[in-house]
Design an enzyme around this catalytic site. Sequence first.
Site, PDB file in Angstrom:
ATOM      1  N   HIS A  98       0.854  -1.188   0.000  1.00  0.00           N
ATOM      2  CA  HIS A  98       0.000   0.000   0.000  1.00  0.00           C
ATOM      3  C   HIS A  98       0.888   1.235   0.000  1.00  0.00           C
ATOM      4  O   HIS A  98       1.814   1.345   0.783  1.00  0.00           O
ATOM      5  CB  HIS A  98      -0.915   0.027   1.226  1.00  0.00           C
ATOM      6  CG  HIS A  98      -1.877   1.173   1.179  1.00  0.00           C
ATOM      7  ND1 HIS A  98      -3.092   1.096   0.524  1.00  0.00           N
ATOM      8  CD2 HIS A  98      -1.792   2.432   1.648  1.00  0.00           C
ATOM      9  CE1 HIS A  98      -3.712   2.263   0.616  1.00  0.00           C
ATOM     10  NE2 HIS A  98      -2.955   3.093   1.290  1.00  0.00           N
ATOM     11  N   ASP A 119     -14.553   3.631   7.553  1.00  0.00           N
ATOM     12  CA  ASP A 119     -13.478   4.415   6.956  1.00  0.00           C
ATOM     13  C   ASP A 119     -13.949   5.105   5.683  1.00  0.00           C
ATOM     14  O   ASP A 119     -13.557   6.243   5.406  1.00  0.00           O
ATOM     15  CB  ASP A 119     -12.249   3.547   6.657  1.00  0.00           C
ATOM     16  CG  ASP A 119     -11.186   4.389   5.961  1.00  0.00           C
ATOM     17  OD1 ASP A 119     -10.703   5.336   6.596  1.00  0.00           O
ATOM     18  OD2 ASP A 119     -10.896   4.147   4.786  1.00  0.00           O
ATOM     19  N   ARG A 175     -13.293  13.572   6.051  1.00  0.00           N
ATOM     20  CA  ARG A 175     -11.986  14.197   6.309  1.00  0.00           C
ATOM     21  C   ARG A 175     -11.537  14.995   5.093  1.00  0.00           C
ATOM     22  O   ARG A 175     -10.931  16.060   5.218  1.00  0.00           O
ATOM     23  CB  ARG A 175     -10.945  13.126   6.653  1.00  0.00           C
ATOM     24  CG  ARG A 175     -11.144  12.544   8.047  1.00  0.00           C
ATOM     25  CD  ARG A 175     -10.318  11.292   8.231  1.00  0.00           C
ATOM     26  NE  ARG A 175      -8.922  11.494   7.937  1.00  0.00           N
ATOM     27  CZ  ARG A 175      -8.126  10.569   7.396  1.00  0.00           C
ATOM     28  NH1 ARG A 175      -8.584   9.363   7.102  1.00  0.00           N
ATOM     29  NH2 ARG A 175      -6.868  10.833   7.160  1.00  0.00           N
ATOM     30  N   SER A 195      -6.951   4.613   9.068  1.00  0.00           N
ATOM     31  CA  SER A 195      -7.705   4.488   7.818  1.00  0.00           C
ATOM     32  C   SER A 195      -7.073   3.407   6.920  1.00  0.00           C
ATOM     33  O   SER A 195      -7.743   2.472   6.455  1.00  0.00           O
ATOM     34  CB  SER A 195      -7.698   5.844   7.098  1.00  0.00           C
ATOM     35  OG  SER A 195      -8.078   5.715   5.763  1.00  0.00           O
ATOM     36  N   LYS A 232      -8.394  -0.979   6.499  1.00  0.00           N
ATOM     37  CA  LYS A 232      -8.730  -1.619   5.218  1.00  0.00           C
ATOM     38  C   LYS A 232      -7.805  -2.809   4.944  1.00  0.00           C
ATOM     39  O   LYS A 232      -8.247  -3.864   4.493  1.00  0.00           O
ATOM     40  CB  LYS A 232      -8.607  -0.599   4.079  1.00  0.00           C
ATOM     41  CG  LYS A 232      -9.745   0.402   4.081  1.00  0.00           C
ATOM     42  CD  LYS A 232      -9.565   1.484   3.043  1.00  0.00           C
ATOM     43  CE  LYS A 232      -8.526   2.477   3.425  1.00  0.00           C
ATOM     44  NZ  LYS A 232      -8.637   3.824   2.904  1.00  0.00           N
TER      45      LYS A 232
HETATM   46  N1  URA Z   1      -5.120   6.778   2.171  1.00  0.00           N
HETATM   47  C1  URA Z   1      -6.115   6.243   2.927  1.00  0.00           C
HETATM   48  O1  URA Z   1      -6.649   5.196   2.603  1.00  0.00           O
HETATM   49  N2  URA Z   1      -6.471   6.898   4.037  1.00  0.00           N
HETATM   50  C2  URA Z   1      -5.910   8.051   4.433  1.00  0.00           C
HETATM   51  O2  URA Z   1      -6.277   8.572   5.467  1.00  0.00           O
HETATM   52  C3  URA Z   1      -4.879   8.595   3.642  1.00  0.00           C
HETATM   53  C4  URA Z   1      -4.505   7.932   2.500  1.00  0.00           C
END
Ligand code: URA
Length: 431
Positions: free
Chosen positions: A85, A165, A172, A187, A191
């Site tokens: 990621h 999220d 956000r 966040s 995931k």
């Molecule tokens: N990517 C995400 O999935 N969440 C964030 O808060 C920032 C970048």
Amino acid sequence: MTAFDAVDVIRTKRDGGTLSREQIDWVIDAYTRGSVGDEQMAALAMAVFLRGMTRTEIVQWTDAMIRSGERMDFGSIGRPTADKHSTGGVGDKITLPLAPLVASFGVAVPQLSGRGLGHTGGTLDKLESIPGWRADLTNEEILSQLGSGCGAVICAAGAGLAPADKKLYALRDITSTVDCIPLIASSIMSKKIAEGTGSLVLDVKVGSGAFMKDVDSARELARAMVDLGADAGVETVALLTDMSTPLGLTVGNALEVAESVEVLAGGGPADVVELTVALARKMLEMAGRPDADVEEALKDGRAMDVWREMIRQQGGDPDAPLPTSALTHTVVAEGDGVLRTLDALAVGVASWRLGAGRAVKSDPVQAGAGIEIHAKPGDAVRRGQPLLTLHTDDEWRIPRALEALAGGIEIGAEAVAARGVVLDEVVADRG
Ligand code: URA
């Protein structure tokens, strides 16, 4: 579950207190179900932004977001899984060559990805420039593709994965509470843990084009995420990588797909190859394949074969010509010297304004829009030499893109000290 008053939860954090597990569980659940509204969650997010969270609060917040939805399980496919990621950058197309490269060694790579918002591009937007390619797969389709000879999937994360999220990230985004370490860490990791990968390599970007502008804050974000992974039993390592200038020589959806295919064909820009190889080595090491010769798999076509199969299985035609834009505009060097700066944020915003990105989630993107880069920091340039080619379908976008680039290109007499793409590595703190 004990019920709380949202005002008390907000006040606790506003005054610098620590939220209890019960308060966190309640507020995340109530927000997901809609009984705490956006205005109260926005106030709480801002209180977290200003006051921070303890490590225990971050763990509990992440856990509550995981439990807001389903958890996937790749146990049935009978091979190790590895995921990557990135915290997001400009020209960051690494997932495209990386997923098939790692899968070519028999490790399953489930890359549940997102679309771009703002100046950073989204992996799904890039792949959608391939005619016929489909981002939305069912859980059954994901499992079947991972278990097939292909072994790599890049697709949209389903609505059932960490729904708290999804809501909170959108909130956000419009309340200026994105660039906050506890909220970013929870966040991303909610995931990734819900997705059920066995191991995870994080690419934490540092520099003008990233959320984290300096190495110290990037290291703090990396540490928070690596520790969350370790606590949840997902082996996690983070690389801190440079995002002061765009990655590679292209920014924009179809342009970045073409560059990724060059890497899979054994070529491509040195920085893209360096980062792809570094991340692939880490993923394979963690999946029990430390001796895998990743460079060879790029050269001999094994990674390309997996790429073609992955695109085909998702309805795409790997041989179809990629879309191009209707118009181009060349930006030239204004003097002789060395290119000292090609600022990632300036190029990212310019590419977005050319139509490669979206301002709100429902905006369409132009597949052919973006920027080709002809010189990178450290290169000698001559007055009048092309530095960038801008691509767009709309004439009116060009002056807006040029405005974004103003101040982002610096030519001087002396070169700046070169630094590699990978700046540091953060592993779990077992203490
Ligand atoms: N990517 C995400 O999935 N969440 C964030 O808060 C920032 C970048």
